[in-house]
Design a protein around this motif. Structure first.
Motif, short mmCIF file in Angstrom:
data_model
loop_
_atom_site.label_atom_id
_atom_site.label_comp_id
_atom_site.label_asym_id
_atom_site.label_seq_id
_atom_site.Cartn_x
_atom_site.Cartn_y
_atom_site.Cartn_z
N THR A 622 6.47 -10.87 9.43
CA THR A 622 6.06 -9.01 8.77
C THR A 622 4.78 -8.59 9.04
O THR A 622 4.74 -7.74 9.10
CB THR A 622 6.79 -9.45 7.65
OG1 THR A 622 6.50 -10.36 6.49
CG2 THR A 622 8.24 -9.24 8.03
N LYS A 623 3.95 -9.70 8.45
CA LYS A 623 2.34 -8.61 8.45
C LYS A 623 2.08 -8.37 9.38
O LYS A 623 1.24 -7.61 9.71
CB LYS A 623 1.68 -10.46 8.15
CG LYS A 623 0.64 -9.38 7.62
CD LYS A 623 0.09 -11.01 6.28
CE LYS A 623 -2.02 -10.29 6.11
NZ LYS A 623 -2.80 -11.55 5.77
N THR A 627 5.45 -3.24 10.34
CA THR A 627 4.41 -1.76 9.62
C THR A 627 5.59 -1.90 7.99
O THR A 627 6.67 -2.40 7.93
CB THR A 627 5.27 -0.89 10.18
OG1 THR A 627 6.33 -0.02 10.45
CG2 THR A 627 4.35 -0.73 11.95
N HIS A 628 4.58 -1.34 7.79
CA HIS A 628 5.36 -0.75 5.40
C HIS A 628 6.66 -0.01 5.85
O HIS A 628 7.71 -0.23 5.53
CB HIS A 628 3.95 -0.35 5.02
CG HIS A 628 4.97 0.36 4.11
ND1 HIS A 628 5.16 -0.76 2.36
CD2 HIS A 628 5.11 1.48 3.19
CE1 HIS A 628 5.60 0.00 2.03
NE2 HIS A 628 5.43 1.13 1.88
N ASP A 629 7.11 0.90 7.45
CA ASP A 629 7.96 1.16 6.78
C ASP A 629 9.16 1.31 8.21
O ASP A 629 10.22 1.43 8.51
CB ASP A 629 8.06 3.17 7.53
CG ASP A 629 7.35 3.32 8.74
OD1 ASP A 629 6.97 2.63 9.29
OD2 ASP A 629 7.22 4.89 9.14
N GLN A 653 12.13 -1.25 4.77
CA GLN A 653 12.27 -1.89 6.68
C GLN A 653 13.50 -2.46 6.77
O GLN A 653 13.71 -1.64 8.56
CB GLN A 653 10.78 -3.40 6.45
CG GLN A 653 9.50 -3.18 5.94
CD GLN A 653 9.74 -4.22 6.07
OE1 GLN A 653 9.83 -5.27 5.30
NE2 GLN A 653 7.63 -4.19 6.00
#
Length: 931
Positions: A622-623, A627-629, A653
């Protein structure tokens, strides 16, 4: 009263089979209608009374052998019965067994090789001997070869197997077969043994490099005939330097190229034999289903071509050969070529690459004779015969061969195209399960690709009893695994360093070391298999984690990626729309999670560390890629599928990823845009986000590329590429296109679990999961599976007054159920329910223009009309462009589309285009030029 158990088996073998272990596990089924033994004892009797053992518990599958270990050549019978609530039930019918040779020292025979004949480019050799016997009580032949063999005793065929002994990692494992040949011998007379040996996998071509003799340059035979006299004494006739060898009429034989047979009489070249290398320590008893003839097909069409050949259409793609009966053709040369499809009315042989797929016969006399090749096989639907006119051909038959696997799964639904797709998947499985699960039966490849099997194993294990085949294949995988833990791309490994020299091999492919045994455990409940595979599986994961590095992002080096994503360049199938390092990292995370499940059985102490490693991989994924969204790097369908299936996203997410996945699919008109790895997970990802109806739309669309597009274009098996053949009949990249491939058939697993509604909830189906999608797109479905405990079936049908559901669970099996109006837990037995769920509306089953664009696109007929209309009006360049232009308007009624779509030519057309749309969605397909 408790009914008698039924179907007693030793290991995975049928009654009367030869057993290859001193401690075979026992399995049986409780008779229908008997009480499920929750607290019971089980008695197992060896013989008729002399030795009875008691087993505590209620297990009936793969129960450990309760007696002293058996020796070689042991014979006996077994019976079982159960005690429930203080009452003993009746004994089962007895199951007979006989052990084969279990020890190296049991072998008196040695490997023999021909001297002076049987060279690489010479006729196939026949090894022979003659001997005399006294009175015969019984006789057993133990036999195998370096090559593939057919044996005869006194001119009669031994067994009905084909291409024995099959294909294993020969340097480590060479299986031998055991035959009861009592009835073939002549008591007190001279007898003969003749064994034809062909190149097969041992010495024939393997892979696309053209190399032969991968395992050795010389063919060989090892055989031991043991004749037991009435007094119990035994005579042994074994291969040795006293045997002879001669040339056969098979001038040349190869699995890829076919056979050349010259039947004209000639003095055969004879020669002596030499003792070959010592191989007895790598011999092991065969325990898998042999290759056999499975069916015979009559042609659906036979016609003459313009140049005088006879073209035969067997109506379906299959693996096997042509059986031809001819007469009146003395000294005539007959050639039979094979191909999967026709292009411009002629055999399309480009897809064979360098495989000749040609069988040639030179006849001896005018008498009627049946011609069959036997030392080869072909993948084909069409055959072209030259050298024999129709008047001389008395019969043409397509002989279907494959591993003789017991069928265990069936599916049927109200949509005939889905039924045809399922039939195609079954046919592809039959065609490619040829002792080893291969990737195609027609071209110069036919290899046991790890990626293909890892994806198809769940479907295969539902459709067939794959337990023994998977066990054997995984044993070969362990033999071929590299010292550093790397797993070759194909098993048995015959391509070595041709692909990615020195690499860790590929994510999603080498993961078969973990995923295949876990699939087998879920299907059959065989904990021993996980224990045997634990070291191999964990070594592969350690190697993959090492390749990923400390940041746990697997990038660099060779990867298969999301293989054959339809957006990938034709010459580079790994470079699709999803970044290969994202694919590799996601696959690694999924495999580590699977390894933790495997460890819960095979190595419980390792579970906590593996779960921690899995969490670390999810965080790294995920990192790096999300993205954050909730947008995922690559912005492809597979990228979102992998992220969703990993459960790596936080709720926000996940919601955004779900919206984007649905948007991408709508923009594609629910057509396929995934490669091998994404395809196996895409429908489950849609289930995960509550979009099962969209999954059904993907399944049901017949626009190219899709599963049903292949059906619409007349496929009888599953293609390697989504678009192996386009709508205009053009073959896509004939260098790497197969029309008989099971990888994309992995969708059968989802069809069984979600359309039919049946899956294992506990290993070996001790508990079943029943959760069909009661979709508006399909009005009924039924699914049956012959589990280790008996047949489980689910049948549902939707009507105007609700849904009826019928479930049958055999004794010893319960179920968890997810169907509205049905109890969440069911015991064994027969169950019938009628729920209050009404007939689901299908918005606009009529041709109303009030239907939403997305519903029209999901409709096979009307979606086609809408797309074709945009292309014909010049609004869109092609189908893909049409889907892209319609995507923003998915939730809009078609009636309003003419006023809203953003295209100058469309708006300029004004009311004429509106009229074309509305009428084109009705009956017929009006020519827009009339407006």
């Amino acid at each position: 009263m408790q009914a008698a158990p039924r179907g007693l088996r030793l290991e995975h073998l049928a009654d009367g089979a030869f057993v290859g272990t001193p401690t075979p596990r026992l399995s049986w089924r409780w008779a229908e209608g008997s009480a499920t033994p929750q607290r019971s004892q089980i008695e197992v009797e060896l013989g008729h009374g002399p030795d009875v053992r008691t087993i505590e518990g209620s297990r009936s599958s793969l129960v450990e052998w309760p007696f002293a270990p058996l020796g070689s050549r042991a014979r006996g019978t077994l019976r079982v019965r159960a005690e429930v609530d203080g009452e003993w039930g009746p004994w089962s019918d007895p199951a007979s067994f006989e052990t084969t040779l279990l020890e190296v020292d049991d072998w008196e025979a040695v490997l023999i090789e021909p001297v002076g004949v049987g060279g690489l480019d010479e006729p196939a050799p026949i090894f022979s001997t003659v001997f005399e016997t006294g009175d015969i009580e019984s006789a057993r032949l133990y036999i195998t070869a370096h090559g593939v063999f057919e044996a005869e005793i006194n001119g009669d065929r031994v067994g009905d197997e084909i291409l024995s002994p099959g294909w294993t990692a020969y340097r480590s494992r060479l299986r031998f077969l055991t035959y009861d040949v009592t009835t073939l011998l002549r008591s007190g007379q001279t007898n003969s043994i003749d064994v034809l040996v062909g190149n097969g996998w041992y010495r024939g071509r393997l892979g696309w490099s053209g190399a032969r003799a991968h395992y050795g340059a010389s063919l060989g035979l090892i055989a031991q005939l043991e004749v037991t006299r009435p007094d119990g004494s035994r005579d042994t006739f074994a291969t040795g330097p006293d045997w002879a060898v001669r040339e056969s009429h098979v001038i040349a034989d190869d699995l890829y190229d076919g056979v050349e047979v010259d039947l004209r009489p000639r003095p055969p070249r004879t020669a002596s034999v030499r003792v070959g290398p010592e191989i007895r320590r790598v011999l092991f008893p065969s325990f898998t289903a042999p290759i056999r003839e499975l069916a015979r097909l009559a042609p659906v069409e036979v016609r003459k071509t313009g140049d005088g050949a006879t073209l035969v259409d067997f109506g379906q793609n299959f693996t096997g050969w042509v059986s031809l009966r001819v007469a009146g053709l003395a000294s005539r040369k007959i050639e039979i070529r094979h191909a999967e499809i026709l292009v411009d009315g002629a055999l399309a042989t480009e897809t064979l690459r360098t495989a000749r797929a040609l069988d040639t016969y030179v006849l001896a006399a005018d008498e009627a004779r049946t011609l069959e090749p036997r030392l080869t096989f072909h993948g084909f639907r069409y055959a072209e015969i030259r050298g024999a006119d129709l008047e001389s051909i008395h019969d043409i038959v397509g002989v279907v061969i494959g591993s003789d696997l017991e069928r265990t799964g069936w599916f049927q639904c109200s949509n005939e195209r889905v039924n045809r797709l399922h039939d195609n998947i079954v046919r592809s499985a039959r065609s490619n399960l040829i002792d080893v699960p291969i990737d195609c039966p027609q071209r110069d490849e036919r290899l046991g690709w790890t990626g293909d099997l890892q994806l198809f194993a769940p479907a295969a294990s539902f459709l067939f009893d794959m337990a023994a085949m998977l066990d054997s294949w995984l044993t070969d995988l362990r033999c071929e695994q590299h010292p550093d833990g790397s797993v070759p791309a194909v098993i048995p490994d015959v391509i070595g360093e041709l692909i990615a020299p020195g690499a860790a091999r590929g994510a999603g492919f080498s993961d078969a070391a973990v995923m295949v045994p876990l699939t087998a455990y879920r299907a059959y409940g065989d904990a021993r298999l996980l224990e045997q595979q634990w070291e191999s599986a964990s070594r592969w994961v350690r190697r993959a984690l090492e390749a990923a590095g400390e940041d746990r992002i697997w990038e660099g080096g060779f990867q298969w990626g999301d293989w054959l994503d339809p957006s990938a360049p034709s010459g580079d199938p790994s470079q699709g729309s999803t970044p290969v390092d994202l694919v590799a990292t996601a696959a690694l995370a999924r495999t580590v999670e699977a390894l933790s499940e495997l460890a819960s059985v095979a190595s419980p102490d390792d579970v906590p560390a593996l779960r921690d490693e899995h969490s670390r991989l999810l965080s790294a994924f995920t990192k790096r890629y999300v993205t954050h969204d909730g947008l995922v790097l690559g912005d492809s369908v597979s990228a979102y599928v992998f992220a969703i299936r990993l459960a790596a996203l936080d709720p926000q997410q996940r919601l955004r990823a779900a919206e984007r996945l649905i948007s991408l699919l709508r923009g594609r008109g629910y057509r396929a845009s995934t490669g091998f790895l994404g395809t196996a997970q895409v429908l489950d990802a849609l289930d995960d986000i509550g979009a099962s109806e969209i999954a059904m739309r993907m399944l049901l669309t017949d626009r190219m590329p899709s599963w049903l597009a292949q059906v619409r274009l007349g496929a009888t098996t599953v293609w390697e590429r989504w678009d192996s053949l386009d709508d205009d009949g053009v073959v896509n990249d004939p260098f790497m296109t197969s029309f008989n491939h099971f990888a994309l058939g992995s969708v059968a697993d989802w069809i069984h679990r979600r359309v039919g509604g049946l899956a294992p909830a506990a290993p070996g189906y001790r508990t079943a999961r029943i959760a069909p999608i009661l979709t508006s797109s399909i009005s009924s479905a039924s699914v049956r599976h012959e589990s280790p405990h008996g047949e489980i079936s689910v049948e549902w049908a939707r009507g105007s007054d609700g849904v009826t559901v019928d479930i049958i669970l055999p004794p010893g099996v319960d179920a968890v159920v997810d169907i509205p109006g049905v109890p969440g837990r069911l015991p064994s037995g027969r169950h019938h329910f009628r729920t209050g769920t009404p007939q689901a509306s299908s918005r606009g089953d009529d041709a109303s223009a009030d239907r939403l664009v997305e519903d029209v696109l999901a409709d096979e007929d009307q979606g086609t009309r809408l797309i074709d209309l945009l292309v014909r009006l010049g609004i869109a360049d092609d189908d893909d462009d049409a889907y892209r232009r319609l995507s923003p308007y998915a939730s809009m009624p078609v009636r309003d589309l003419a006023d809203e779509i953003a295209h100058p030519a469309f708006r300029a057309a004004g009311p004429f285009v509106r009229r074309a749309f509305l009428e084109s969605l009705g009956e017929g397909r009006p020519d827009v030029r009339t407006y």
